[in-house]
Design an enzyme around this catalytic site. Structure first.
Site, PDB file in Angstrom:
ATOM      1  N   LYS A 207     -28.371  -6.491  16.616  1.00  0.00           N
ATOM      2  CA  LYS A 207     -29.749  -6.690  17.083  1.00  0.00           C
ATOM      3  C   LYS A 207     -29.710  -7.491  18.382  1.00  0.00           C
ATOM      4  O   LYS A 207     -29.495  -8.694  18.382  1.00  0.00           O
ATOM      5  CB  LYS A 207     -30.537  -7.472  16.014  1.00  0.00           C
ATOM      6  CG  LYS A 207     -32.017  -7.237  15.983  1.00  0.00           C
ATOM      7  CD  LYS A 207     -32.803  -7.677  17.196  1.00  0.00           C
ATOM      8  CE  LYS A 207     -33.192  -9.137  17.192  1.00  0.00           C
ATOM      9  NZ  LYS A 207     -33.874  -9.547  18.436  1.00  0.00           N
ATOM     10  N   GLU A 281     -23.166 -19.579  16.390  1.00  0.00           N
ATOM     11  CA  GLU A 281     -22.783 -20.138  17.691  1.00  0.00           C
ATOM     12  C   GLU A 281     -24.094 -20.529  18.357  1.00  0.00           C
ATOM     13  O   GLU A 281     -24.867 -19.661  18.776  1.00  0.00           O
ATOM     14  CB  GLU A 281     -22.008 -19.080  18.480  1.00  0.00           C
ATOM     15  CG  GLU A 281     -21.159 -19.689  19.579  1.00  0.00           C
ATOM     16  CD  GLU A 281     -21.898 -19.722  20.890  1.00  0.00           C
ATOM     17  OE1 GLU A 281     -22.562 -20.753  21.145  1.00  0.00           O
ATOM     18  OE2 GLU A 281     -21.830 -18.740  21.632  1.00  0.00           O
ATOM     19  N   CYS A 315     -24.702 -21.441  26.850  1.00  0.00           N
ATOM     20  CA  CYS A 315     -24.680 -22.414  25.749  1.00  0.00           C
ATOM     21  C   CYS A 315     -23.678 -23.532  26.007  1.00  0.00           C
ATOM     22  O   CYS A 315     -23.885 -24.659  25.586  1.00  0.00           O
ATOM     23  CB  CYS A 315     -24.394 -21.721  24.432  1.00  0.00           C
ATOM     24  SG  CYS A 315     -23.021 -20.585  24.535  1.00  0.00           S
ATOM     25  N   GLU A 412     -31.396 -29.223  25.129  1.00  0.00           N
ATOM     26  CA  GLU A 412     -30.813 -28.111  25.884  1.00  0.00           C
ATOM     27  C   GLU A 412     -31.918 -27.527  26.775  1.00  0.00           C
ATOM     28  O   GLU A 412     -32.911 -27.015  26.275  1.00  0.00           O
ATOM     29  CB  GLU A 412     -30.315 -27.052  24.888  1.00  0.00           C
ATOM     30  CG  GLU A 412     -29.545 -25.943  25.544  1.00  0.00           C
ATOM     31  CD  GLU A 412     -28.980 -24.934  24.545  1.00  0.00           C
ATOM     32  OE1 GLU A 412     -29.707 -24.550  23.606  1.00  0.00           O
ATOM     33  OE2 GLU A 412     -27.829 -24.521  24.711  1.00  0.00           O
TER      34      GLU A 412
END
Ligand code: NDP
Length: 502
Positions: A207, A281, A315, A412
């Site tokens: 997906k 992750e 990331c 983040e």
């Protein structure tokens, strides 16, 4: 060159009249747009289930737009729970009938074919990646595509050697893998997920993210052309609800997710108590640590690569710069000069360094956090570069005077925004670097190898780079500590995530 350093620190971080690195006309680039006339994007894209493209049972499609022009590129099928069920069942049949029975040496040939096809179609794929996601063509062409192909080549090599991967222990595939990927490296993340799963004998339902589905659908086309048995790879497009339905489906044996920590936690709750294996992750807030003895000019390039590569949508981005206090002013001045030379704009121009922000939503999030940084009293410097009037853009930016408690040091941002902090001793650098809920990556810049190893042992980060940043290789495991997730992708460790080892 460069602004003066006063005894009170660097000159105020305001927009300079002219960039300090002034090359006159020597560095004026003529436009160098990548030709796109040979690329045809299907206006209406369907789901890839059971080896064929077909309309969604939901009957719904959604638009995918180019973030650099805000133009619609295509309509993409929205898979609902029934489509997810179809895809999982087709993956199950393919697993039982073909894939789990096939010798590794045969599976390897299919995986190898995908790798070759990615190379053959690399140009077209890179263009579509840049159009759909906003990243500069030089990054999609020189990083995403070669690495995606390398992951398939690497795992094709493992497919018939898995008996040697686990030190003589026996292994078996898990079954059907449900794989949910984000929008920052759409094709590369697909490769990270699909290649090891196939090599280890699993079948997959992939997906892709809502804003970047096109290259995953091109990968589906490659799978079809490579004549994989029907249902071994299924690609279903949709938004968060599609991903949630896939993760929750009882027919899935393994869930692999890359994305935000918040959604990762939701998925972890959804699979808790089931037999499903899970790898996550998630986010990061990596420290890029520069010692006074570092080669400063190389470190500046590493800082730029660490945070402005892919618009900071990474990331493992080095989003917290920890600089030894004695070289803070020098590093800040050089960094300010350097980012003033970055070219921001059309992702399809071969000279572009920083492309478009992936979506309006992500741009809003970056703006909100940058405003929070300013309110909290940090000093902002944004590169004085002209931005296109249409599309989603954000100038390369950094903040100095950032407190550890500040939101821009903790959260983040996932954009081209760096927070600069200082330290005096290696111990202090370790303490500050580890003072985060994340633990995905870190960078260390020093001319002392022993210091780099000493630091690396104490940093709570899955990946630590020494005198470099953002280096990836399919043979090198990647993954996090703490709220950056668990499980590894790549290397021998990554195979364990798709096998049951007895
Ligand atoms: P998400 O974590 O929401 O997206 C990642 C993937 O998960 C997408 O395919 C998404 O689908 C899907 N998804 C969303 N909700 C669910 C759910 N409940 N169950 C299963 N799958 C789901 O990231 P966002 O795009 O919302 O970005 C938000 C923030 O996350 C960013 O600002 C950034 O800070 C961080 N992020 C971190 C990434 C990383 O690699 N660490 C990657 C991407 C984002 P869809 O896109 O259709 O919503």
């Amino acid at each position: 060159m460069g602004g003066p350093i006063t005894k009170n620190g660097p000159a105020p971080l305001t927009r300079p009249e002219t960039p300090a690195l002034e090359f006159g006309h020597a560095w004026d680039y003529a436009p160098a747009p990548e030709a796109i006339d040979h690329v045809r994007i299907e206006p209406r894209q369907q789901l890839f289930i059971g080896g064929a493209f077909r309309a969604p049972r939901s009957g719904k499609h959604f638009d995918t737009v180019s973030p650099s022009t805000e133009q619609k590129l295509a309509e993409v099928a929205e898979a609902d729970e029934r489509d997810v069920d179809d895809a999982v069942q087709s993956a199950r049949r393919a697993y039982d009938r073909y894939w789990s029975k096939m010798p590794g040496s045969e599976r390897a040939k299919y995986v190898f074919r995908i790798a070759r096809a990615l190379q053959e179609k690399a140009r077209e794929l890179a263009i579509v990646e840049s159009m759909d996601g906003g990243k500069p063509i030089k990054e999609s062409r020189d990083v995403d595509l070669p690495l995606a192909a390398a992951h398939f080549f690497y795992h094709a090599g493992w497919a018939d050697k898995l008996d040697y991967a686990f030190h003589g222990r026996s292994w078996r595939p898990l079954g059907v893998a449900g794989q949910i990927i984000p929008w920052n490296f759409p094709l590369l993340m697909a490769a990270w997920k699909v290649a090891p799963a196939l090599a280890c004998g699993n079948t997959v339902v992939l997906k892709p993210a809502e804003t970047t589905p096109l290259t995953a659908l091109m990968l589906a086309r490659i799978v079809e052309e490579a004549e994989l048995p029907p249902g071994v790879v299924n690609v279903i497009t949709g938004a968060g609800a599609t991903g949630a339905a896939l993760a929750a489906h009882p027919g899935v044996d393994k869930v692999a997710f890359t994305g935000s920590t918040e959604v990762g936690k939701r998925i972890q709750r959804a699979v808790a108590g089931s037999k499903k294996k899970l790898t996550l992750e998630l986010g990061g807030k990596a420290a890029n640590i520069v010692f006074a003895d570092a080669p400063i000019d190389q470190a500046i390039e590493g800082i730029v690569n660490g945070i402005y590569f892919n618009q900071g949508h990474v990331c493992c981005a080095g989003s917290r710069l920890l600089v030894e206090e004695s070289v803070h002013d020098l590093v800040v001045r050089k960094l300010r000069d350097r980012i003033a030379t970055l070219r921001v704009g059309d992702p399809l121009d071969k000279n572009t360094d920083v492309g478009a922000i992936n979506s309006r939503m992500q741009l809003d999030k970056i703006r909100e956090l940058v405003a929070a940084g300013e309110e909290e009293g940090a000093q902002r410097f944004s590169a004085p570069c002209p931005l296109p009037s249409k599309g989603y853009w954000f100038s390369p930016t950094f903040f100095t005077g950032v407190a550890q408690s500040s939101r821009i040091a903790r959260e983040e941002i996932f954009g081209p925004v760096l927070s600069v902090l200082t330290f005096r001793t290696p111990d202090e650098a370790i303490e500050k670097a580890n003072n985060t809920m994340y633990g995905l990556s870190a960078g260390i810049w020093s001319d002392k190898g022993a210091k780099i190893f000493w630091m690396a042992q104490r940093l709570k980060a899955g990946v630590v780079w020494g005198n470099t940043y953002n280096k990836f290789d399919p043979s090198s495991p990647f993954g996090g500590y703490k709220e950056s997730g668990f499980g590894r992708e790549g290397g021998r460790h990554g195979l364990a995530a798709y096998t049951e080892v007895a």
